[in-house]
Each structure stands twice: as structure tokens, then as C-alpha cells.
Design an enzyme around this catalytic site. Structure first.
Site, PDB file in Angstrom:
ATOM      1  N   TYR A   1      84.793  15.610  55.923  1.00  0.00           N
ATOM      2  CA  TYR A   1      85.301  16.280  57.121  1.00  0.00           C
ATOM      3  C   TYR A   1      84.181  16.632  58.078  1.00  0.00           C
ATOM      4  O   TYR A   1      84.157  17.718  58.650  1.00  0.00           O
ATOM      5  CB  TYR A   1      86.121  17.508  56.708  1.00  0.00           C
ATOM      6  CG  TYR A   1      87.449  17.108  56.109  1.00  0.00           C
ATOM      7  CD1 TYR A   1      87.568  16.824  54.755  1.00  0.00           C
ATOM      8  CD2 TYR A   1      88.575  16.932  56.915  1.00  0.00           C
ATOM      9  CE1 TYR A   1      88.767  16.412  54.206  1.00  0.00           C
ATOM     10  CE2 TYR A   1      89.788  16.525  56.366  1.00  0.00           C
ATOM     11  CZ  TYR A   1      89.872  16.261  55.012  1.00  0.00           C
ATOM     12  OH  TYR A   1      91.064  15.842  54.469  1.00  0.00           O
TER      13      TYR A   1
ATOM     14  N   GLU B   1      90.202  10.649  52.450  1.00  0.00           N
ATOM     15  CA  GLU B   1      90.588  11.705  53.383  1.00  0.00           C
ATOM     16  C   GLU B   1      89.524  11.829  54.462  1.00  0.00           C
ATOM     17  O   GLU B   1      88.335  11.803  54.135  1.00  0.00           O
ATOM     18  CB  GLU B   1      90.730  13.079  52.705  1.00  0.00           C
ATOM     19  CG  GLU B   1      91.988  13.282  51.906  1.00  0.00           C
ATOM     20  CD  GLU B   1      92.100  14.680  51.339  1.00  0.00           C
ATOM     21  OE1 GLU B   1      91.559  15.635  51.953  1.00  0.00           O
ATOM     22  OE2 GLU B   1      92.699  14.820  50.247  1.00  0.00           O
TER      23      GLU B   1
ATOM     24  N   GLU C   1      89.656  15.961  44.319  1.00  0.00           N
ATOM     25  CA  GLU C   1      88.688  17.002  44.665  1.00  0.00           C
ATOM     26  C   GLU C   1      88.394  17.996  43.545  1.00  0.00           C
ATOM     27  O   GLU C   1      88.394  19.205  43.752  1.00  0.00           O
ATOM     28  CB  GLU C   1      89.157  17.743  45.920  1.00  0.00           C
ATOM     29  CG  GLU C   1      89.203  16.853  47.138  1.00  0.00           C
ATOM     30  CD  GLU C   1      89.548  17.600  48.412  1.00  0.00           C
ATOM     31  OE1 GLU C   1      90.099  18.704  48.328  1.00  0.00           O
ATOM     32  OE2 GLU C   1      89.270  17.082  49.493  1.00  0.00           O
TER      33      GLU C   1
ATOM     34  N   ASP D   1      96.327  22.646  48.655  1.00  0.00           N
ATOM     35  CA  ASP D   1      96.752  22.857  50.040  1.00  0.00           C
ATOM     36  C   ASP D   1      98.096  22.198  50.323  1.00  0.00           C
ATOM     37  O   ASP D   1      98.235  21.383  51.234  1.00  0.00           O
ATOM     38  CB  ASP D   1      95.676  22.255  50.971  1.00  0.00           C
ATOM     39  CG  ASP D   1      95.905  22.629  52.424  1.00  0.00           C
ATOM     40  OD1 ASP D   1      95.633  21.762  53.289  1.00  0.00           O
ATOM     41  OD2 ASP D   1      96.379  23.753  52.696  1.00  0.00           O
TER      42      ASP D   1
HETATM   43  C1  LIG Z   1      84.893  22.491  52.330  1.00  0.00           C
HETATM   44  C2  LIG Z   1      85.680  21.279  52.677  1.00  0.00           C
HETATM   45  C3  LIG Z   1      86.959  21.151  51.906  1.00  0.00           C
HETATM   46  C4  LIG Z   1      87.823  20.044  52.470  1.00  0.00           C
HETATM   47  C5  LIG Z   1      89.139  19.951  51.750  1.00  0.00           C
HETATM   48  C6  LIG Z   1      90.098  19.117  52.536  1.00  0.00           C
HETATM   49  C7  LIG Z   1      91.443  19.124  51.817  1.00  0.00           C
HETATM   50  N1  LIG Z   1      91.517  18.073  50.828  1.00  0.00           N
HETATM   51  C8  LIG Z   1      92.707  18.145  49.978  1.00  0.00           C
HETATM   52  C9  LIG Z   1      93.983  18.213  50.825  1.00  0.00           C
HETATM   53  O1  LIG Z   1      95.076  18.492  49.997  1.00  0.00           O
HETATM   54  C10 LIG Z   1      93.870  19.279  51.926  1.00  0.00           C
HETATM   55  O2  LIG Z   1      95.032  19.306  52.721  1.00  0.00           O
HETATM   56  C11 LIG Z   1      92.622  18.992  52.772  1.00  0.00           C
HETATM   57  C12 LIG Z   1      92.561  19.955  53.951  1.00  0.00           C
HETATM   58  O3  LIG Z   1      92.082  21.057  53.822  1.00  0.00           O
HETATM   59  O4  LIG Z   1      93.068  19.540  55.036  1.00  0.00           O
END
Ligand SMILES: CCCCCC[C@@H]1NC[C@@H](O)[C@H](O)[C@H]1C(=O)O
Length: 616
Positions: free
Chosen positions: A487, A522, A427, A179
Site C-alpha cells: 500500500y 492487494e 497477511e 477487515d
Molecule cells: C499496515 C498496512 C496494512 C495493510 C492491510 C491492508 C488490508 N489487507 C487485508 C484486507 O482484508 C483489508 O481490507 C486491507 C485494507 O486494509 O484495506
């Protein structure tokens, strides 16, 4: 790998500036371009991503090779009898390098330095340097590119005949499984440097022991180790090391290429209270004098790092991480080195009363680590392994590349006191259970062991874990620190902070039993600056503020929760998509570094959280 340095024995020539540039083909570039002036070039500034530097050509859409070229002159009297090295601080993602039409070699990997010995190849007077760079990502590169399907969070209506026909019709393009926009090019500095023919190839400094608990201005006995690697026909007995304090005063001496040095009154490097020493390393010349000898000044900090009793100890004191994931990302520069922005970001880290960040999702330019060394900011140093999933865990060439990336990252960053932990990846998807989870464990365990093995300071090692089924994730729990990206209240239980806090506690109850320190690397909510509401809804500044207020209140109840690095320091650009509005908006700052409401809330919270002993 030493950073180029001008001193009494060495000279650095910068090759930054405006180069000539052409886009080339998807799979190759014209060979006639490698040894002769580029036809009809456009100007391209180095360092800097090429993507945002020209509006006539769509450089955001490049898929494949581009060619950079410049000439440079060298004074013959300066390079005579010297070793001459051409160094790239990085070239993203793969590079072929030619000097005066001769191919020097290639490099794969877009975020770490590489160099070529050009002694005898570079000539007095004008030289022609040509660099071909490939921006393609795929299932065998780090970061990972998707092949044949959509990008990260890309939307699709698979199976509909017309959509499938459109996907077949689409021109070949990068589909990042990550991302952040795939900025590419000569993103960092390019330089030539000279050394004597017998030279200092590397310097490693380690902290063997300290007087724990020393605060700013206090001193106590400490012991450091040093290990000097030599190149050319050099005599280890000709090495001398002088330790200089922060003011350049000699405080200790040693001879020989390897040894330990006792310092009776050492200042420690602490978060928020940096103290930097210099190891002034000299290698006497053939006649025993300094005349044609070499020298190198390596800064370092005296500090210990240890995970013990579910605490993260720096100099024996329990440290609490306050900070963020960041990106190297800015207007016009793309992912290009921007030292002014580094200085600005460090000032904002201080303004926020933060103390740390993760180099998500790739090693940053060395200049930023140097700045953090002197500013007392703590770094979690991360490889570019982002977007991985189980097909990669049996990909042997990728595993070998990942090993090399770990070796190169640690070789480059090993002396930085600001670096306190290595992150193997961001991740990786590995919670599918069964053999898929097992294959991930087989892939990452050797990498965990490698990081510990090649780091002379043997720092803690982690992997940053995606929102996942933690009961089936066999890898995260094996790391020294459990780093989780969560999240609750955004990607799941969206907008419902009561349910989000409940779910977070269900998971924290599970981690309670694992016996490891846990931290956020995060957590966050996309926020459009200027969107407000009396009862803040998602995307409003109030929601982002409320999200952190509620989630932080829950982690404060867990003594083994050792840090909060949120996502993200600032808004940043991604590939276009239905879930991104000119990029990812989870910044607590806008992309031009203006604070959102949550930034003020966090600044107040973090002003009340000490670097040490927050939950002792
Ligand atoms: C299904 C949940 C996945 C959450 C993934 C969340 C992501 N982690 C890695 C970062 O590089 C992204 O910007 C972040 C997001 O999307 O803002």
C-alpha cells in the site's frame, strides 16, 4: 467431497427457504429448543447471513449462539433402501446439528461443507431440523478474533483510566482481527440427498499431459487420470467412466476405480477460453446392472499449471493475472450465497477485461467456482486464515484446525480447472525477526507441504503477505509464488505517489534477488465515489486512478512480476471504525457494483494486456 446432484440414481431435496430463528446466549442455547418448536421465533431466510434480515432485533450485535429450525417432509417411498445425507454447504462459524431432537454432531469452521449420514434417522413424514450456530471468533478460530483489545485498525487511547474503565465495562463482543464484517449464520445452501447404499463417495480428475500451446478450438493429444472413491459395500471392478465432451458426446471410456485415459483430440481449458468435459461415472448395482447402481457426473477441464523460470504457466504458456481480491458481500444477503450476484460479478469481471480473482479471505461457495470453470476465470483459492500473528504459531489446536481446513478446501475444490493456486493464509504477521519469524516458518512450512501432498493436481501453493519488513519475513520467499499486499501511497507515504513508486522499487530490487515470480494480491486506495479534484487527493476517484496508473507503470518494468490483483473488486462492509465509512471503500466498484473512475482506467489497461505472454 462431491456436490449433491440429482440424476438417475440420486435425488436432492433443498432445505433452503424461510426458517424459524431465535437468538440465544453467549455461551450456550436452551436444550429444550433442540427437539421442540422454537418459542416465538422470527423468520430467517436461508441461505443468507442473519445479520441484516431483521431491524427489530440488532442482529449485527450478536455475540454467541443463535438457533435455526425448520420441519421438512420426505416421501417414504423415495428414501426406502437409500442412503440419506444431510449437507450444509457452510455454517458460520460453528454449528451443532439436531434431527428430531437427536444431536447428529458439530462442526467448526464457517466456509466449507460438512454432512451427516441420516440414513434410518430421517423418517417418512415430518422431521424437525434444529441448527445452533456460534458466531464467536477468538485466537483459536480461523478467521482470528482479538481477545481483550481492539479490532483490526480499531482506534484506542490505551492507558487512560477512563478509557480502560470503559473497555472493562463494554459488553462481550467480537473483535475481528480482519477487515470484513463478521457476517454469520446459514450463509450457504442446506440440502438432503440420497444415494444407493453402495455409492460413489468421491471423484478426482487430474491432467497428466497436454499438447501445450493449444488455442481455442484447437485439439491435440492429452492424458487424464481419474480416481473414484467408493462407499458402502461397493466393488471397484463395477466402476465405469465415460468421458463426454462439452456437447455430451462420449469420447473415451474406462473401467475400474482408478486409471488413466488418453484423449487423442483434447480441447484444453484456458483462461478466457473454457472447455469443460464430464466424467460420467457409474457403479453397477449388486446384480451387475444399473438398476440399483450409482452414478455421478463430474465436470472437469484439461489444463496444466506449473511455476517455472519465474513464470506461471498454464498449459505451458506464461499467464499474467489481471484482477482482484473480492468478498462474498452484498446488501441484505451479507455473506450469503447470491447466485444472481455471482453472475453479475462474473459479467463485470469480463467487462473489466480481467481474468482472475482471489477468494479473499475464505473459500467461497462452490457455485462461484462452477461459474468460473465455465467462464474461463482463474481463481486463487484461500483459506479463512486471516489475522494471524506470532501467538498463533505455537497454538497446536489451531495448527491442527488449519491442517483440516486445508484438507477440506482442497478436497472440495480439487477438480475445478479455474483453481490454479492455493493460498494458505492472508497477511499473517511474521516479520518481527528472530524467534518470532522462525516460529512462523515452523508453522507454515508443514502446511505448504500438506497442500502439495493432498492436492491430486499438485498445484502451486502461496501465502499472501502483508505490507511488512520483507528482509525479516522468512516465509513468503519459500512459497511457489510470492504474493504481496502493498500500500505504498496509501497506508504509508500517503498521498505521495512519487515517494510511493520510489519505495516500491526499493522493495522490488530486493525481490529481484530472490528468484521467485512475484505478484500483487492487494494494492489500492480507499475512494469515495463522487469525490473529485483537478489534482486528485486521497479518497478522490482521480487519486485511485492515478495510484493504479503510477504503480502499474513500475511493475511493468519487472519481467518476473506476473500479475496485478488489486484491492478490492467492490466496496464491502466491515466492523464500524474511524477508518471505515460504511466499510472499506477500496473497491473499484461501489458495493452496488457501479464503476468508479479507476474501473474505466483499468478496463482500458487490461484490454491491452493478453492472458498469456504479456512479458514473455
Ligand atoms: C499496515 C498496512 C496494512 C495493510 C492491510 C491492508 C488490508 N489487507 C487485508 C484486507 O482484508 C483489508 O481490507 C486491507 C485494507 O486494509 O484495506
Amino acid at each position: 467431497m462431491l456436490y449433491p446432484q440429482t440424476n438417475d440414481a440420486r435425488l436432492v431435496f433443498s432445505l433452503d427457504g424461510v426458517w424459524d430463528f431465535r437468538t440465544a446466549g453467549e455461551t450456550d442455547y436452551p436444550s429444550e429448543w433442540t427437539g421442540a418448536a422454537l418459542p416465538e421465533p422470527i423468520p430467517m431466510a436461508v441461505p443468507g447471513s442473519y445479520n441484516d434480515q431483521n431491524d427489530i432485533t440488532d442482529l449485527y450485535g450478536v455475540y454467541g449462539w443463535v438457533v435455526y429450525q425448520r420441519t421438512f417432509d420426505l416421501p417414504g417411498r423415495v428414501i426406502a433402501g437409500q442412503r440419506v445425507v444431510l449437507r450444509f454447504d457452510a455454517a458460520t462459524h460453528a454449528a451443532d446439528v439436531y434431527l428430531n431432537g437427536e444431536k447428529l454432531g458439530s462442526h467448526k469452521g464457517g466456509f466449507l461443507p460438512f454432512e451427516f449420514d441420516v440414513t434410518g434417522k430421517v423418517k417418512p413424514g415430518e422431521n424437525l431440523l434444529t441448527v445452533a450456530i456460534d458466531n464467536r471468533i477468538n485466537q483459536s478460530t480461523l478467521p482470528i478474533g482479538n481477545e481483550g483489545n481492539v479490532a483490526f485498525f480499531g482506534s484506542d487511547n490505551a492507558g487512560i483510566p477512563s478509557v480502560e474503565a470503559g473497555k472493562r465495562y463494554a459488553k462481550p463482543q467480537n473483535r475481528p482481527n480482519f477487515d470484513f464484517f463478521n457476517f454469520a449464520g446459514l450463509n450457504r445452501h442446506v440440502e438432503l440427498y440420497t444415494t444407493p447404499l453402495a455409492y460413489i463417495a468421491d471423484v478426482a480428475v487430474t491432467t497428466k499431459s497436454v499438447t501445450e500451446g493449444l488455442g481455442e478450438g484447437e485439439t491435440g493429444p492429452a492424458t487424464i487420470g481419474y480416481d473414484v472413491t467408493l462407499g458402502g459395500d461397493a466393488d471397484p471392478a463395477a466402476v465405469k467412466v465415460e468421458i463426454q465432451d462439452a456437447f455430451g458426446n462420449p469420447v473415451a471410456q474406462a473401467t475400474g476405480a482408478k486409471g488413466e485415459i488418453d484423449l487423442p483430440a483434447a480441447h484444453l481449458w484456458n483462461p478466457g477460453a473454457a472447455y469443460l468435459y464430464t466424467a460420467h461415472v457409474t457403479l453397477a448395482g449388486a446384480d451387475g446392472s444399473a438398476a440399483d447402481g450409482d452414478q455421478y457426473d463430474q465436470t472437469f477441464g484439461i489444463r496444466t499449471v506449473e511455476v517455472k523460470d519465474r513464470k506461471f504457466l498454464i498449459n505451458g504458456k506464461p499467464f499474467y493475472f489481471k484482477g482482484f481480491g473480492k468478498h462474498e458481500d452484498s446488501y441484505f444477503h451479507g455473506r450469503g450465497t447470491d447466485q444472481l450476484l455471482n453472475v453479475k460479478d462474473v459479467s463485470l469481471i469480463h467487462w473489466l477485461n480481467a481474468n482472475s480473482f482471489r477468494t479473499s479471505h475464505y473459500p467461497y461457495a462452490e457455485n462461484m467456482y462452477d461459474l468460473c470453470d465455465r467462464e474461463g476465470i482463474v481463481i486463487i483459492d484461500e483459506t479463512p486464515a486471516v489475522g494471524m500473528s506470532w501467538p498463533q504459531y505455537t497454538n497446536k489446536p489451531l495448527f491442527e484446525h488449519h491442517q483440516q481446513v486445508i484438507r477440506d478446501m482442497i478436497a472440495r475444490d480439487k477438480n475445478h480447472p479455474s483453481v490454479v493456486m492455493w493460498s494458505l493464509a492472508n497477511e499473517p504477521w511474521y516479520d518481527q525477526g528472530g524467534e518470532k519469524s522462525e516460529s512462523a516458518l515452523k508453522y507454515f512450512t508443514p502446511l505448504y507441504e500438506l497442500a502439495h501432498e493432498v492436492d491430486p493436481q499438485n498445484r502451486p501453493v502461496t501465502i499472501v503477505c502483508c505490507q511488512n519488513d520483507y528482509t525479516k519475513d522468512l516465509v513468503t520467499r519459500t512459497m511457489d509464488v510470492v504474493c504481496i499486499n502493498r500500500y505504498y501511497g496509501w497506508y504509508n507515504l500517503s498521498g505521495d505517489l512519487d515517494a510511493a513508486c520510489y519505495a516500491l522499487n526499493v522493495e522490488l530490487d530486493w525481490w529481484e534477488k530472490i528468484g521467485k515470480p512475484v505478484m500483487f494480491t492487494e494494492y489500492g486506495a480507499d475512494t469515495m465515489e463522487g469525490v473529485h479534484g483537478t489534482h486528485g487527493k486521497m479518497w478522490s476517484e482521480e487519486y485511485q486512478r492515478d495510484y493504479y496508473a503510477r504503480i502499474n507503470a513500475e511493475i511493468d518494468k519487472r519481467p518476473w512480476f506476473i500479475g496485478e490483483q488489486l484491492w478490492n473488486f467492490a466496496d464491502f462492509v466491515t466492523i464500524q471504525g474511524t477508518m471505515r465509512v460504511e466499510g472499506n471503500r477500496k473497491g473499484i466498484l461501489t458495493r452496488d457494483r457501479q464503476p468508479k473512475l479507476a474501473a474505466h482506467f483499468l478496463r482500458d489497461r487490461w484490454s491491452a494486456i493478453p492472458n498469456f505472454g504479456y512479458k514473455a
